[in-house]
Design an enzyme around this catalytic site. Structure first.
Site, PDB file in Angstrom:
ATOM      1  N   PRO A  73       0.833  -1.192   0.000  1.00  0.00           N
ATOM      2  CA  PRO A  73       0.000   0.000   0.000  1.00  0.00           C
ATOM      3  C   PRO A  73       0.867   1.241   0.000  1.00  0.00           C
ATOM      4  CG  PRO A  73      -0.117  -1.101   2.125  1.00  0.00           C
ATOM      5  CD  PRO A  73       0.649  -1.984   1.216  1.00  0.00           C
ATOM      6  N   GLU A  74       0.484   2.206  -0.786  1.00  0.00           N
ATOM      7  CA  GLU A  74       1.200   3.481  -0.840  1.00  0.00           C
ATOM      8  C   GLU A  74       0.330   4.536  -0.152  1.00  0.00           C
ATOM      9  OE1 GLU A  74       3.028   4.214  -4.692  1.00  0.00           O
ATOM     10  OE2 GLU A  74       2.662   2.139  -5.267  1.00  0.00           O
ATOM     11  N   HIS A 134      -3.944 -15.255   7.931  1.00  0.00           N
ATOM     12  CA  HIS A 134      -2.708 -14.547   8.264  1.00  0.00           C
ATOM     13  C   HIS A 134      -2.911 -13.500   9.363  1.00  0.00           C
ATOM     14  CE1 HIS A 134      -0.871 -16.654   4.982  1.00  0.00           C
ATOM     15  NE2 HIS A 134      -1.769 -16.190   4.141  1.00  0.00           N
ATOM     16  N   ARG A 164       2.666 -11.526   4.205  1.00  0.00           N
ATOM     17  CA  ARG A 164       4.116 -11.653   4.027  1.00  0.00           C
ATOM     18  C   ARG A 164       4.922 -11.197   5.241  1.00  0.00           C
ATOM     19  NH1 ARG A 164       5.472  -9.171  -1.730  1.00  0.00           N
ATOM     20  NH2 ARG A 164       7.507 -10.091  -1.311  1.00  0.00           N
ATOM     21  N   ARG A 174      20.733  15.436  -5.484  1.00  0.00           N
ATOM     22  CA  ARG A 174      21.056  14.011  -5.531  1.00  0.00           C
ATOM     23  C   ARG A 174      21.777  13.675  -6.823  1.00  0.00           C
ATOM     24  NH1 ARG A 174      18.038  10.652  -1.954  1.00  0.00           N
ATOM     25  NH2 ARG A 174      17.771  11.918  -0.111  1.00  0.00           N
TER      26      ARG A 174
END
Length: 290
Positions: free
Chosen positions: A2-3, A100, A120, A163
DNA sequence: AGCTACTCCTGTCGGC
DNA sequence: TGCCGACAGGAGTAGC
């Protein structure tokens, strides 16, 4: 996985369904879910039992919930990250346990419980002291995200151009800009007509501004549609999926026509994951001379 | 200091 | 069928 938009959808759900409620009991069902809580699972449970969750905050893809006891803030916060496959679900106590399920929280009102489900186990929960301005220490390195009021476009443009790396790497660096992941990086690069391998120090201010506009627009549009989900892994606290996957221009659209020019979308491997772009709108840069 | 590569997991899908 | 490799929306960390 998820973002920012997907995590914001979850934050809103927590604010609505969990804030104001007092934890009755906590059950940790998998040690990895609390592996970043260095004092151990028992300490994690004790820290939360009897505490009232007062709010739900987010920066980038991190969530945190301030805690109180007897109406007074304890100075502790519950911090969560969904990782690649985490879900925070608000469900009736008699709902069957998910395969899970990693942790569950019941509340003193006897109502719906909060469940942390994570296939996961890259996600996790921890409690810690609220730091400066209530910002948890483990969230402090995350840059302000582009939908926040205090996001500084000039500072972002300067930092990006300082950068010496490729622009997609920079977008995925959460210390530079918070909340952008693989999907929205590809979508915003497409909107700005930039290939992800473009060197950051060669970008013009105009290109950076176009990129920033693309990022803001795609995040806001996705959020308005409840986020992106291709399957049942990316859902709000009630298990509902968003619809933005229908609006993706390039991500996952291999060989489908570019919505702008019709050229088939390409897929390239990058940082051990996939990058999607339009070969015509986003030409690959010439190799940098060293 | 800044950047890159590796690693932690489970599940699914396509090819042989 | 089943086995095997590739891949999946993240990020902390070791190492250069």
């Amino acid at each position: 996985m998820p973002e920012l938009p997907e995590v914001e959808v979850v934050r809103r759900g927590l604010e609505r369904w969990v804030a104001g409620r007092t934890v009755a009991a906590v059950e940790v069902l998998h040690p990895r879910a609390v592996r970043r809580h260095l004092e151990g699972a028992d300490h994690f449970v004790a820290d939360l039992t009897g505490a009232t969750i007062t709010a739900a905050h987010r920066r980038g893809k991190y969530l945190w919930l301030p805690l109180a006891r007897d109406g007074v803030a304890t100075g502790r916060v519950l911090v969560g990250h969904l990782g690649m496959s985490g879900q925070l679900l608000v469900e009736k106590p008699d709902e069957p346990r998910e395969k899970h399920l990693r942790a569950r929280f019941t509340f003193t009102d006897g109502g719906r419980e909060l469940r942390f489900v994570d296939q996961r186990t890259f996600g996790g929960l921890a409690t810690e002291d609220a730091g400066e301005g209530g910002l948890p220490v483990r969230v402090a390195h995350i840059a302000v995200d582009p939908l926040a009021d205090d996001f500084d476009a000039d500072a972002f443009a300067a930092a990006l151009r300082r950068r010496r790396t490729e622009v997609k790497r920079a977008l995925l660096d959460q210390t530079l800009i918070g909340g952008v992941g693989n999907i929205y990086a590809d979508e915003s690069l497409w909107r700005a007509r930039l290939h992800g391998a473009r060197p950051t120090d060669k970008l013009t201010r105009r290109q950076v501004d176009d990129l920033l506009e693309g990022i803001r627009d795609v995040l806001a549009e996705s959020l308005a549609q409840g986020g992106t989900s291709f399957d049942s892994l990316y859902v709000d606290v009630n298990g509902q999926s968003g619809y933005f996957s229908r609006s993706l221009a390039v991500y996952g659209q291999l060989d489908r026509p570019c919505p702008r020019c019709g050229t088939p979308i390409r897929r390239e491997s990058f940082m051990n994951r996939s990058s999607y772009s339009c070969p015509s709108c986003q030409p690959r840069p010439r190799a940098r001379r060293s």
